[in-house]
Enzyme design. Structure first.
Site, PDB file in Angstrom:
ATOM      1  N   LYS A 225      74.371  74.231 116.198  1.00 42.11           N
ATOM      2  CA  LYS A 225      73.149  73.490 115.872  1.00 42.11           C
ATOM      3  C   LYS A 225      72.819  73.631 114.383  1.00 42.11           C
ATOM      4  CE  LYS A 225      70.821  74.175 120.345  1.00 42.11           C
ATOM      5  NZ  LYS A 225      70.629  72.757 120.719  1.00 42.11           N
TER       6      LYS A 225
ATOM      7  N   ARG B 110      73.974  72.777 131.543  1.00 41.96           N
ATOM      8  CA  ARG B 110      74.516  72.192 132.775  1.00 41.96           C
ATOM      9  C   ARG B 110      75.748  72.961 133.256  1.00 41.96           C
ATOM     10  NH1 ARG B 110      75.114  66.569 129.611  1.00 41.96           N
ATOM     11  NH2 ARG B 110      73.392  67.564 128.485  1.00 41.96           N
TER      12      ARG B 110
HETATM   13  N1  BES Z   1      68.728  73.919 124.968  1.00 42.30           N
HETATM   14  C1  BES Z   1      69.145  72.662 124.488  1.00 42.30           C
HETATM   15  C2  BES Z   1      68.107  71.572 124.718  1.00 42.30           C
HETATM   16  C3  BES Z   1      66.927  71.586 123.799  1.00 42.30           C
HETATM   17  C4  BES Z   1      67.067  71.232 122.487  1.00 42.30           C
HETATM   18  C5  BES Z   1      65.683  71.869 124.294  1.00 42.30           C
HETATM   19  C6  BES Z   1      65.960  71.207 121.656  1.00 42.30           C
HETATM   20  C7  BES Z   1      64.574  71.818 123.478  1.00 42.30           C
HETATM   21  C8  BES Z   1      64.706  71.490 122.150  1.00 42.30           C
HETATM   22  C9  BES Z   1      70.423  72.233 125.198  1.00 42.30           C
HETATM   23  O1  BES Z   1      71.294  73.249 125.520  1.00 42.30           O
HETATM   24  C10 BES Z   1      71.137  71.314 124.254  1.00 42.30           C
HETATM   25  O2  BES Z   1      71.546  71.774 123.228  1.00 42.30           O
HETATM   26  N2  BES Z   1      71.270  70.052 124.630  1.00 42.30           N
HETATM   27  C11 BES Z   1      71.889  69.094 123.820  1.00 42.30           C
HETATM   28  C12 BES Z   1      72.720  68.212 124.696  1.00 42.30           C
HETATM   29  C13 BES Z   1      73.632  67.281 123.938  1.00 42.30           C
HETATM   30  C14 BES Z   1      74.722  68.083 123.251  1.00 42.30           C
HETATM   31  C15 BES Z   1      74.220  66.304 124.895  1.00 42.30           C
HETATM   32  C16 BES Z   1      70.795  68.296 123.103  1.00 42.30           C
HETATM   33  O3  BES Z   1      69.770  68.037 123.718  1.00 42.30           O
HETATM   34  O4  BES Z   1      70.981  67.990 121.937  1.00 42.30           O
HETATM   35 MN    MN Z   2      72.621  73.700 123.906  1.00 38.14          MN
END
Ligand code: BES
Ligand code: MN
Ligand code: ZN
Length: 494
Positions: A276, A350
């Site tokens: 990230k 997931r």
């Molecule tokens: N934990 C995150 C989701 C999240 C991100 C919650 C920001 C709250 C704020 C999750 O594991 C994630 O990183 N999801 C990705 C999925 C994507 C790679 C398809 C996302 O939401 O960017």
């Molecule tokens: Mn994630």
């Protein structure tokens, strides 16, 4: 802040501060009028000055002669009908001001306010919820405690004699839910170097001991034996060993099918190799708020001694990049036997949940609800007011929607129909772990649905509701109120 209920006639009140509701701009509540009489009309005289503003939550402090030292008049707004919002504002205003006084206890007459579309007990639960939310702070990691704000220590809520016992149940349940919310908030707010998977297991252990519940903590070896290839692939990137926490609350006959709650317990989500951006990454300590809500909910129902069986399942690990971490393109075999191409290691929630959902089958559940900070896309879709609700079963979905409304912890139903499943196609495995950018929270739910075919299932995406960013940064404890309220109605139905 302690709350209790008492059937008290006005003459018997002895406190540093009586909280007295003022309705429709100018009118004292029924016991407010009695109190006024016993104190020589000084409340109505204070009202006549016009010093109390009409806006809900405005207050006016009036000195009284013994035996009660002060009355705090609080406005419920100028409307004839008191709304839930006005009531909450009034309670918040009253407790805030009462908390600044030298006296640390108060007697509240707010319970005699009629709130539109709510029964006569609702005001008790609402006072507890508002007061406890206001009293919450998270300071255990500060070396000096901040200038101690004065705060109310005890509130006695007056109730009519006729429904004293029902009132007490309602208030005690609200206190149990507030305790569960506070637990979830504390676990969420703890940093990832403290709140590790092992720490979550330890916290579950403390709950199990306090409420005499059965706890199993599965270690990596057992996950290997169970063939949880997806969960293990996420955990591999970290030095912290993963834990699969299974907490059993038994409030009904063992033969009764349990409700299973599955909570995402990523104690830190860096994204893994699909790392990230740096800005705001600290907030990914909150990626275990689903897990925290499972523990908070079980704490609440255990304290209530609810007649229901509930199993909490928490897959807990970190998502970090390392030489052992999964790489984009890696293919893993889940516990269900289905294979997954990991196109993005940041879609890790997931991957841990799918194996936990398969594990849930062994409990022959009456329903399974998973709770996860699953997608940023859900925040884009719904913002911070509603959690995203996904379920193939209309009856389960409508029960959860109702519980959300009942507990002021709302969720909004999202689609989950077949066409979205297309987006998860992989040329090399049974499915990919991500779709394209479109409808990201829906395709995440579609992925989970493939592991939840053996029972009634719902998924709550709490990415937008579990914590707040900015100057009020902190965990909210949601959706503990929603889940507790769902389980209460489920326990009383069957
Ligand atoms: N934990 C995150 C989701 C999240 C991100 C919650 C920001 C709250 C704020 C999750 O594991 C994630 O990183 N999801 C990705 C999925 C994507 C790679 C398809 C996302 O939401 O960017
Ligand atoms: Mn994630
Ligand atoms: Zn995550």
């Amino acid at each position: 802040m302690q709350f209790s209920t008492k059937a008290l006639s006005v003459e018997k009140i002895r406190t540093g501060c009586v909280i007295v509701p003022v309705l429709a701009g100018r009118e004292l509540s029924a016991s407010g009028k009695l109190l006024d009489t016993t104190h020589g009309g000084c409340l109505s005289a204070a009202l006549k000055t016009g010093d109390l503003e009409e806006k809900a939550g405005s207050t006016l402090l009036v000195r009284l002669d013994k035996p009660n030292h002060r009355a705090l008049l609080v406005s419920l707004g100028d409307a004839r009908e008191v709304t839930e919002k006005a009531f909450r504002e009034a309670a918040a205003g009253a407790f805030r001001v009462a908390g600044t006084l030298a006296s640390d206890d108060a007697v509240s007459l707010l319970g005699e306010v009629n709130v539109a579309d709510r029964d006569e007990h609702w005001t008790l639960g609402a006072q507890v919820t508002v007061g406890r939310a206001q009293a919450y702070s998270f300071e255990r990691l500060k070396s000096k405690s901040a200038d101690k704000k004065r705060q109310l220590a005890r509130v006695v809520m007056c109730v009519p004699k006729a429904h004293a016992s029902r009132s007490q149940t309602v208030a005690q349940r609200a206190v149990a839910i507030a305790n569960g919310v506070d637990l979830a908030r504390d676990l969420g707010n703890l940093p990832a170097n403290v709140c590790t998977p092992a720490y979550l297991a330890h916290a579950a252990g403390e709950l199990a001991t306090e409420f005499k519940m059965r706890l199993q903590v599965l270690e990596e070896k057992q996950m290997v034996a169970l063939r949880m290839g997806a969960f293990l692939s996420v955990a591999r990137g970290s030095e912290q060993p993963p834990k699969l926490i299974v907490l059993h609350y038994q409030g009904a006959a063992a033969s009764k099918a349990p409700v299973v709650l599955v909570g995402k317990g990523i104690t830190f989500d860096s994204g893994g190799i699909s790392i990230k951006p740096a800005a705001g990454m600290d907030e990914m300590k909150y990626d275990m708020c689903g897990a925290a809500s499972v523990l908070g909910t079980i704490r609440a129902i255990a304290e209530m001694k609810l007649k229901i069986n509930v199993v909490g399942i928490i897959p807990a690990c970190e998502n970090l990049p390392s030489g052992r971490a999964s790489k984009p393109g890696d293919i893993v075999t889940t516990m269900s036997g289905q294979t997954v191409e990991i196109l993005n290691t940041d879609a890790e929630g997931r991957l841990i949940l799918c194996d936990a959902l398969t594990y849930a089958e062994r409990f022959k559940p009456s329903a399974v609800i998973d709770i996860a900070t699953l997608t940023g896309a859900c925040v884009i879709a719904l913002g911070h007011h509603n959690s995203g609700l996904f379920s193939p079963q209309d009856a389960l979905a409508s029960d959860l929607l109702a519980a959300g409304r009942e507990s002021a912890d709302p969720c909004w139903r999202m689609p989950l129909d077949e066409p979205y499943q297309e987006q998860l196609k992989s040329p090399f495995a049974d499915m990919a772990n991500v779709g394209d950018r479109a409808a990201g929270s829906v395709t995440a739910a579609c992925f989970l649905s493939r592991y939840a075919k053996a029972y009634d299932w719902a998924h709550l995406d709490i990415a937008g509701t579990a914590w707040k960013s900015g100057k009020d940064k902190g965990s909210t404890g949601r959706p503990v109120p929603l889940l507790a309220s769902y389980l209460i109605s489920r326990a009383t139905r069957s």
